[in-house]
Design a protein around this motif. Structure first.
Motif, PDB file in Angstrom:
ATOM      1  N   THR A 156       0.834  -1.203   0.000  1.00  0.00           N
ATOM      2  CA  THR A 156       0.000   0.000   0.000  1.00  0.00           C
ATOM      3  C   THR A 156       0.862   1.243   0.000  1.00  0.00           C
ATOM      4  OG1 THR A 156      -1.648  -1.194   1.286  1.00  0.00           O
ATOM      5  CG2 THR A 156      -1.862   1.187   1.207  1.00  0.00           C
ATOM      6  N   SER A 157       0.437   2.276  -0.711  1.00  0.00           N
ATOM      7  CA  SER A 157       1.205   3.517  -0.785  1.00  0.00           C
ATOM      8  C   SER A 157       1.422   4.103   0.588  1.00  0.00           C
ATOM      9  CB  SER A 157       0.474   4.545  -1.658  1.00  0.00           C
ATOM     10  OG  SER A 157       1.047   5.823  -1.506  1.00  0.00           O
ATOM     11  N   PRO A 158       2.671   4.529   0.887  1.00  0.00           N
ATOM     12  CA  PRO A 158       2.928   5.153   2.190  1.00  0.00           C
ATOM     13  C   PRO A 158       2.231   6.489   2.355  1.00  0.00           C
ATOM     14  CG  PRO A 158       4.868   5.273   0.770  1.00  0.00           C
ATOM     15  CD  PRO A 158       3.882   4.372   0.096  1.00  0.00           C
ATOM     16  N   THR A 159       1.669   7.038   1.284  1.00  0.00           N
ATOM     17  CA  THR A 159       0.915   8.277   1.416  1.00  0.00           C
ATOM     18  C   THR A 159      -0.397   8.049   2.132  1.00  0.00           C
ATOM     19  OG1 THR A 159      -0.145   7.970  -0.747  1.00  0.00           O
ATOM     20  CG2 THR A 159       1.908   9.229  -0.692  1.00  0.00           C
ATOM     21  N   ALA A 160      -0.770   6.757   2.302  1.00  0.00           N
ATOM     22  CA  ALA A 160      -2.065   6.473   2.920  1.00  0.00           C
ATOM     23  C   ALA A 160      -1.970   5.528   4.111  1.00  0.00           C
ATOM     24  CB  ALA A 160      -3.011   5.862   1.879  1.00  0.00           C
ATOM     25  N   TYR A 202      23.379   1.009   4.738  1.00  0.00           N
ATOM     26  CA  TYR A 202      23.659   1.454   6.101  1.00  0.00           C
ATOM     27  C   TYR A 202      22.423   2.053   6.770  1.00  0.00           C
ATOM     28  CZ  TYR A 202      28.557   1.102   4.604  1.00  0.00           C
ATOM     29  OH  TYR A 202      29.765   0.657   4.127  1.00  0.00           O
ATOM     30  N   ILE A 203      21.667   2.846   6.010  1.00  0.00           N
ATOM     31  CA  ILE A 203      20.434   3.454   6.519  1.00  0.00           C
ATOM     32  C   ILE A 203      19.266   2.728   5.852  1.00  0.00           C
ATOM     33  CG2 ILE A 203      19.082   5.576   6.742  1.00  0.00           C
ATOM     34  CD1 ILE A 203      21.707   7.126   6.369  1.00  0.00           C
ATOM     35  N   LYS A 204      18.597   1.887   6.588  1.00  0.00           N
ATOM     36  CA  LYS A 204      17.552   1.034   6.011  1.00  0.00           C
ATOM     37  C   LYS A 204      16.252   1.816   5.839  1.00  0.00           C
ATOM     38  CE  LYS A 204      20.298  -2.533   6.174  1.00  0.00           C
ATOM     39  NZ  LYS A 204      20.892  -3.086   4.944  1.00  0.00           N
ATOM     40  N   PRO A 205      15.750   1.935   4.613  1.00  0.00           N
ATOM     41  CA  PRO A 205      14.498   2.668   4.401  1.00  0.00           C
ATOM     42  C   PRO A 205      13.276   1.816   4.709  1.00  0.00           C
ATOM     43  CG  PRO A 205      15.301   1.854   2.306  1.00  0.00           C
ATOM     44  CD  PRO A 205      16.331   1.444   3.349  1.00  0.00           C
ATOM     45  N   ASP A 206      12.224   2.468   5.175  1.00  0.00           N
ATOM     46  CA  ASP A 206      10.937   1.795   5.317  1.00  0.00           C
ATOM     47  C   ASP A 206      10.183   1.825   3.997  1.00  0.00           C
ATOM     48  OD1 ASP A 206      10.977   1.332   8.283  1.00  0.00           O
ATOM     49  OD2 ASP A 206      11.160   3.517   8.274  1.00  0.00           O
ATOM     50  N   PHE A 207      10.387   2.928   3.238  1.00  0.00           N
ATOM     51  CA  PHE A 207       9.716   3.097   1.951  1.00  0.00           C
ATOM     52  C   PHE A 207      10.698   3.653   0.928  1.00  0.00           C
ATOM     53  CE2 PHE A 207       6.563   3.975   5.321  1.00  0.00           C
ATOM     54  CZ  PHE A 207       5.678   2.925   5.079  1.00  0.00           C
ATOM     55  N   VAL A 208      10.519   3.263  -0.301  1.00  0.00           N
ATOM     56  CA  VAL A 208      11.323   3.779  -1.409  1.00  0.00           C
ATOM     57  C   VAL A 208      10.380   4.347  -2.454  1.00  0.00           C
ATOM     58  CG1 VAL A 208      12.941   3.187  -3.263  1.00  0.00           C
ATOM     59  CG2 VAL A 208      13.190   2.128  -1.006  1.00  0.00           C
ATOM     60  N   HIS A 209      10.702   5.553  -2.934  1.00  0.00           N
ATOM     61  CA  HIS A 209       9.890   6.225  -3.939  1.00  0.00           C
ATOM     62  C   HIS A 209      10.762   6.504  -5.166  1.00  0.00           C
ATOM     63  CE1 HIS A 209       7.052   7.236  -0.609  1.00  0.00           C
ATOM     64  NE2 HIS A 209       8.181   7.335   0.068  1.00  0.00           N
ATOM     65  N   VAL A 210      10.286   6.115  -6.331  1.00  0.00           N
ATOM     66  CA  VAL A 210      10.998   6.406  -7.575  1.00  0.00           C
ATOM     67  C   VAL A 210      10.500   7.744  -8.102  1.00  0.00           C
ATOM     68  CG1 VAL A 210      11.588   5.609  -9.890  1.00  0.00           C
ATOM     69  CG2 VAL A 210      11.151   3.949  -8.073  1.00  0.00           C
ATOM     70  N   PHE A 211      11.434   8.661  -8.317  1.00  0.00           N
ATOM     71  CA  PHE A 211      11.116  10.037  -8.702  1.00  0.00           C
ATOM     72  C   PHE A 211      11.632  10.278 -10.113  1.00  0.00           C
ATOM     73  CE2 PHE A 211      10.868  14.650  -7.894  1.00  0.00           C
ATOM     74  CZ  PHE A 211       9.772  14.708  -7.042  1.00  0.00           C
ATOM     75  N   VAL A 212      10.725  10.576 -11.036  1.00  0.00           N
ATOM     76  CA  VAL A 212      11.096  10.829 -12.430  1.00  0.00           C
ATOM     77  C   VAL A 212      10.257  11.984 -12.963  1.00  0.00           C
ATOM     78  CG1 VAL A 212      11.176   9.889 -14.778  1.00  0.00           C
ATOM     79  CG2 VAL A 212      11.745   8.419 -12.848  1.00  0.00           C
ATOM     80  N   ALA A 213      10.922  12.932 -13.632  1.00  0.00           N
ATOM     81  CA  ALA A 213      10.241  14.055 -14.280  1.00  0.00           C
ATOM     82  C   ALA A 213       9.313  14.803 -13.327  1.00  0.00           C
ATOM     83  CB  ALA A 213       9.467  13.575 -15.507  1.00  0.00           C
ATOM     84  N   ARG A 254       7.826  13.928 -10.413  1.00  0.00           N
ATOM     85  CA  ARG A 254       6.732  13.284  -9.679  1.00  0.00           C
ATOM     86  C   ARG A 254       7.148  11.883  -9.236  1.00  0.00           C
ATOM     87  NH1 ARG A 254       2.368  12.768 -14.544  1.00  0.00           N
ATOM     88  NH2 ARG A 254       2.428  15.012 -14.139  1.00  0.00           N
ATOM     89  N   VAL A 255       6.410  11.354  -8.264  1.00  0.00           N
ATOM     90  CA  VAL A 255       6.640   9.978  -7.807  1.00  0.00           C
ATOM     91  C   VAL A 255       5.925   9.039  -8.777  1.00  0.00           C
ATOM     92  CG1 VAL A 255       6.248   8.310  -5.962  1.00  0.00           C
ATOM     93  CG2 VAL A 255       6.856  10.674  -5.390  1.00  0.00           C
ATOM     94  N   VAL A 256       6.693   8.118  -9.382  1.00  0.00           N
ATOM     95  CA  VAL A 256       6.107   7.225 -10.381  1.00  0.00           C
ATOM     96  C   VAL A 256       5.941   5.799  -9.869  1.00  0.00           C
ATOM     97  CG1 VAL A 256       6.926   8.600 -12.330  1.00  0.00           C
ATOM     98  CG2 VAL A 256       8.368   6.763 -11.436  1.00  0.00           C
ATOM     99  N   GLU A 257       6.598   5.466  -8.765  1.00  0.00           N
ATOM    100  CA  GLU A 257       6.390   4.154  -8.146  1.00  0.00           C
ATOM    101  C   GLU A 257       6.818   4.222  -6.688  1.00  0.00           C
ATOM    102  OE1 GLU A 257       7.329  -0.645  -8.686  1.00  0.00           O
ATOM    103  OE2 GLU A 257       7.831   0.760 -10.289  1.00  0.00           O
ATOM    104  N   GLU A 258       6.154   3.429  -5.854  1.00  0.00           N
ATOM    105  CA  GLU A 258       6.459   3.363  -4.432  1.00  0.00           C
ATOM    106  C   GLU A 258       6.529   1.912  -4.000  1.00  0.00           C
ATOM    107  OE1 GLU A 258       4.199   7.335  -2.760  1.00  0.00           O
ATOM    108  OE2 GLU A 258       2.978   5.572  -3.230  1.00  0.00           O
ATOM    109  N   GLY A 259       7.362   1.654  -3.019  1.00  0.00           N
ATOM    110  CA  GLY A 259       7.464   0.297  -2.510  1.00  0.00           C
ATOM    111  C   GLY A 259       8.311   0.249  -1.264  1.00  0.00           C
TER     112      GLY A 259
END
Length: 287
Positions: free
Chosen positions: A2-6, A228-239, A241-246
């Motif tokens: 689920t998107s971390p925005t929600a 080293y810094i473990k993310p909870d969420f990763v967002h792909v940013f292109v042009a 805007r966010v184009v994918e989240e996971g």
């Protein structure tokens, strides 16, 4: 995923502040030279969470960081940014810092004539509204400098003047540790660092995360800092805007496959939107 925005706060993390970005549009330049860089960014970062923003050069990642911080080069043309429900965009730069926002810059600037020790204490006084007690403050500074493997003589040097890339980035994390923000935006903190410096800087960020429910927005091109810094969420940013989240697994996918597919999809989407916009404008002139 689920998107971390929600989603609610990640399981097991301490509750804290909330940074919400909704439909953010940002331009650079004036008049006919204005160029839209951010084209509708939606993102939510909660206290205790670490979000990695990854994307190719020129995708708008740093623009997002500096727009949140209030850099005058960037013009907000639409959308909202709130911290704990308060309108960040209505705040001056210093008000944003006092509200709990912190930006570790990709290219920290030199401040000739101002020592690191004076700079840090003045910053802490400005953020908290009162000067820290000198004896406690000196101890805290020395402790954090030692943890970042910085020589004590560093405190008497002028801010960033003659610093190596690694020294500048350690100084940024030293500020983060001492100012204790609610939200820390790290703009390519890994750039220009060798393996040892990257480890030391990352450990500083991880100590901050362990000590407090700070939210971290980590901007990077590469996955090496994420080891080293473990993310909870990763967002792909292109042009712009966010184009994918996971989750963290998305970072590994980017390491293996790169950004080419996202860039292609974004270019095709932009072409469709441009055609639709031109059609709408043409129809408007014919009415």
């Amino acid at each position: 995923m689920t998107s971390p925005t929600a989603t609610p706060t990640a399981s097991g993390l301490k509750a804290g502040s909330v940074l919400e970005i909704r439909d953010l549009h940002v331009t650079v330049g004036d008049g006919d030279d204005a160029k839209e860089i951010l084209r509708g960014v939606d993102l939510t970062v909660r206290g205790g969470e670490t979000h990695a923003i990854m994307g190719p050069n020129g995708s708008g990642k740093s623009t997002l960081a500096y727009s949140i911080a209030g850099h005058p080069k960037y013009t907000i043309t639409g959308g909202t940014v709130t911290l704990d429900g308060e309108d960040v965009l209505a705040m001056t730069v210093d008000e944003r810092a006092r509200a709990g926002l912190f930006l570790a810059m990709q290219y920290p600037v030199e401040v000739p004539g101002v020592s690191v020790s004076n700079f840090l204490r003045t910053a802490a006084t400005a953020v908290t509204g009162e000067a820290p007690k000198l004896r406690t403050w000196v101890k805290d500074v020395r402790t954090e400098m030692a943890a970042l493997e910085m020589d004590s003589a560093f405190a008497e040097r002028n801010v960033n003047e003659g610093f190596s890339g690694g020294e500048k980035k350690r100084h940024e994390i030293l500020q983060m540790r001492l100012l204790k923000p609610k939200m820390a935006i790290l703009d390519e903190t890994d750039s220009g660092l060798d393996v040892d410096a990257l480890r030391i800087v990352s450990e500083g960020v991880n100590r901050a995360k362990a000590d407090s429910p700070v939210g971290v927005l980590l901007i990077t091109h590469y996955t090496r800092i994420l080891r080293y810094i473990k993310p909870d969420f990763v967002h792909v940013f292109v042009a712009g805007r966010v184009v994918e989240e996971g989750g963290p697994e998305l970072a590994q996918k980017l390491e293996d496959e790169g950004y080419a597919a996202y860039v292609k999809d974004s270019a095709e989407q932009a072409a469709v939107e441009k055609t639709a916009s031109e059609k709408t404008a043409l129809e408007a002139t014919q009415q």
